[in-house]
Design an enzyme around this catalytic site. Sequence first.
Site, PDB file in Angstrom:
ATOM      1  N   SER A   1      -6.724   2.341  -1.422  1.00 52.33           N
ATOM      2  CA  SER A   1      -6.727   1.850  -0.044  1.00 52.33           C
ATOM      3  C   SER A   1      -7.016   2.948   0.972  1.00 52.33           C
ATOM      4  O   SER A   1      -7.564   2.679   2.046  1.00 52.33           O
ATOM      5  CB  SER A   1      -5.394   1.175   0.286  1.00 52.33           C
ATOM      6  OG  SER A   1      -4.313   2.076   0.155  1.00 52.33           O
TER       7      SER A   1
ATOM      8  N   ARG B   1       4.119   2.352  -2.567  1.00 51.72           N
ATOM      9  CA  ARG B   1       4.289   2.797  -3.942  1.00 51.72           C
ATOM     10  C   ARG B   1       4.598   1.584  -4.807  1.00 51.72           C
ATOM     11  O   ARG B   1       5.301   0.662  -4.377  1.00 51.72           O
ATOM     12  CB  ARG B   1       5.434   3.818  -4.053  1.00 51.72           C
ATOM     13  CG  ARG B   1       5.038   5.234  -3.656  1.00 51.72           C
ATOM     14  CD  ARG B   1       4.098   5.832  -4.685  1.00 51.72           C
ATOM     15  NE  ARG B   1       3.783   7.220  -4.444  1.00 51.72           N
ATOM     16  CZ  ARG B   1       2.683   7.651  -3.841  1.00 51.72           C
ATOM     17  NH1 ARG B   1       1.828   6.776  -3.347  1.00 51.72           N
ATOM     18  NH2 ARG B   1       2.439   8.940  -3.718  1.00 51.72           N
TER      19      ARG B   1
ATOM     20  N   GLU C   1       0.232   2.404 -13.721  1.00 48.49           N
ATOM     21  CA  GLU C   1      -1.181   2.548 -13.389  1.00 48.49           C
ATOM     22  C   GLU C   1      -1.877   3.343 -14.490  1.00 48.49           C
ATOM     23  O   GLU C   1      -1.366   4.376 -14.915  1.00 48.49           O
ATOM     24  CB  GLU C   1      -1.341   3.264 -12.050  1.00 48.49           C
ATOM     25  CG  GLU C   1      -0.774   2.478 -10.880  1.00 48.49           C
ATOM     26  CD  GLU C   1      -0.990   3.138  -9.524  1.00 48.49           C
ATOM     27  OE1 GLU C   1      -1.622   4.220  -9.476  1.00 48.49           O
ATOM     28  OE2 GLU C   1      -0.548   2.584  -8.515  1.00 48.49           O
TER      29      GLU C   1
ATOM     30  N   HIS D   1      -5.459   1.519  -6.528  1.00 49.69           N
ATOM     31  CA  HIS D   1      -4.892   2.657  -5.794  1.00 49.69           C
ATOM     32  C   HIS D   1      -5.981   3.397  -5.007  1.00 49.69           C
ATOM     33  O   HIS D   1      -6.181   4.610  -5.171  1.00 49.69           O
ATOM     34  CB  HIS D   1      -4.194   3.626  -6.756  1.00 49.69           C
ATOM     35  CG  HIS D   1      -3.123   4.440  -6.089  1.00 49.69           C
ATOM     36  ND1 HIS D   1      -1.969   4.801  -6.730  1.00 49.69           N
ATOM     37  CD2 HIS D   1      -3.038   4.969  -4.844  1.00 49.69           C
ATOM     38  CE1 HIS D   1      -1.205   5.520  -5.912  1.00 49.69           C
ATOM     39  NE2 HIS D   1      -1.852   5.644  -4.757  1.00 49.69           N
TER      40      HIS D   1
ATOM     41  N   ASP E   1      -2.314  -2.651  -3.938  1.00 48.32           N
ATOM     42  CA  ASP E   1      -3.143  -1.479  -4.197  1.00 48.32           C
ATOM     43  C   ASP E   1      -2.435  -0.470  -5.086  1.00 48.32           C
ATOM     44  O   ASP E   1      -3.060   0.450  -5.597  1.00 48.32           O
ATOM     45  CB  ASP E   1      -3.523  -0.821  -2.869  1.00 48.32           C
ATOM     46  CG  ASP E   1      -4.465   0.358  -3.053  1.00 48.32           C
ATOM     47  OD1 ASP E   1      -5.550   0.159  -3.623  1.00 48.32           O
ATOM     48  OD2 ASP E   1      -4.114   1.477  -2.629  1.00 48.32           O
TER      49      ASP E   1
ATOM     50  N   VAL F   1       0.839  -1.194   0.000  1.00 54.00           N
ATOM     51  CA  VAL F   1       0.000   0.000   0.000  1.00 54.00           C
ATOM     52  C   VAL F   1       0.878   1.249   0.000  1.00 54.00           C
ATOM     53  O   VAL F   1       0.420   2.343   0.325  1.00 54.00           O
ATOM     54  CB  VAL F   1      -0.949   0.016   1.218  1.00 54.00           C
ATOM     55  CG1 VAL F   1      -2.034  -1.028   1.071  1.00 54.00           C
ATOM     56  CG2 VAL F   1      -0.183  -0.198   2.526  1.00 54.00           C
TER      57      VAL F   1
END
Length: 305
Positions: free
Chosen positions: A263, A213, A242, A261, A237, A211
């Site tokens: 959380s 990077r 991305e 992404h 996450d 959670v």
Amino acid sequence: MEAVEQGAEVRYTRADGLADALRGADALFVYDFLSTAVPGAWHAADRLRWLHIASAGVDPVLFDGLVRSEVALTNSRGVFDDSIAEYVLGVVLSFAKDFARSLDLQRESRWQHRETERIAGKRVLVVGTGPIGRSTARLLRAAGLDVSGAGRRARADDPDFGTVHDSAELTEYLPAFDYVVAVAPLTARTKDMFGARAFAAMKPTARFVNVGRGELVVTGDLVSALRSGDIAGAALDVFDTEPLPVDHPLWTMENVLLSPHMSGDVVGWRDTLVEVFAENFQRWREGEPLRNLVDKGLGYVPSAG
């Protein structure tokens, strides 16, 4: 932003208009924390004194021009601590209680009895001892897990982690843990810290949670470790790319839990991010010390960890 608008001329812009908006500006609020537009517009920052980003991580704006400048950098530290901690507890429970498989069987209308795991007494290593890591440690400990930390400085008397290991010696103590949770900021020291060597050091029954990077992880090495059984599962996450490409193997791996992404993103989080900036803006106007001042050499707000 109304309180800010009452005390300053506010220019709202998208990435393609950032350079024009920066000219003559004293402060910059990077609300789109995933934007990479700031370095390309930096030439227009002719009087900038302060940059605030709406995230805990500052890597999107930590480029050489800003680091070398006298522009103060602040972040939104504190907004996501408890919600990310809850997310981590949620995925730990999901792995232990096999919720993903239960949902699959429910969709197939299949009654298949299984045994699950206890989480009480399981050992967790939280890599990153800032506020998010501390909130995570407190919540996991309250749920009965045995929690340790990994940070810049080893110690045995931390109020939240108890034992904190030196993150530079990560592979030496990874074999002792059932869950490894990455919440560290992205810096030159932490980039790619979870690669083949780290995953090989973990228990084959261990689960990895990221959670922090995406760039903390060598994604190809993680995929290989999951396929080979070096580790039992992963909850992710954040990713080095991305959105995660639709053909990426992580999408279809049965021992992986994915989220986009999110959380820390609970109801009301966007308003809270603006409130953090607005409160800091008032401090800045009145000449008071800014909160969440980032050490640009370290890449994060300094703390005991």
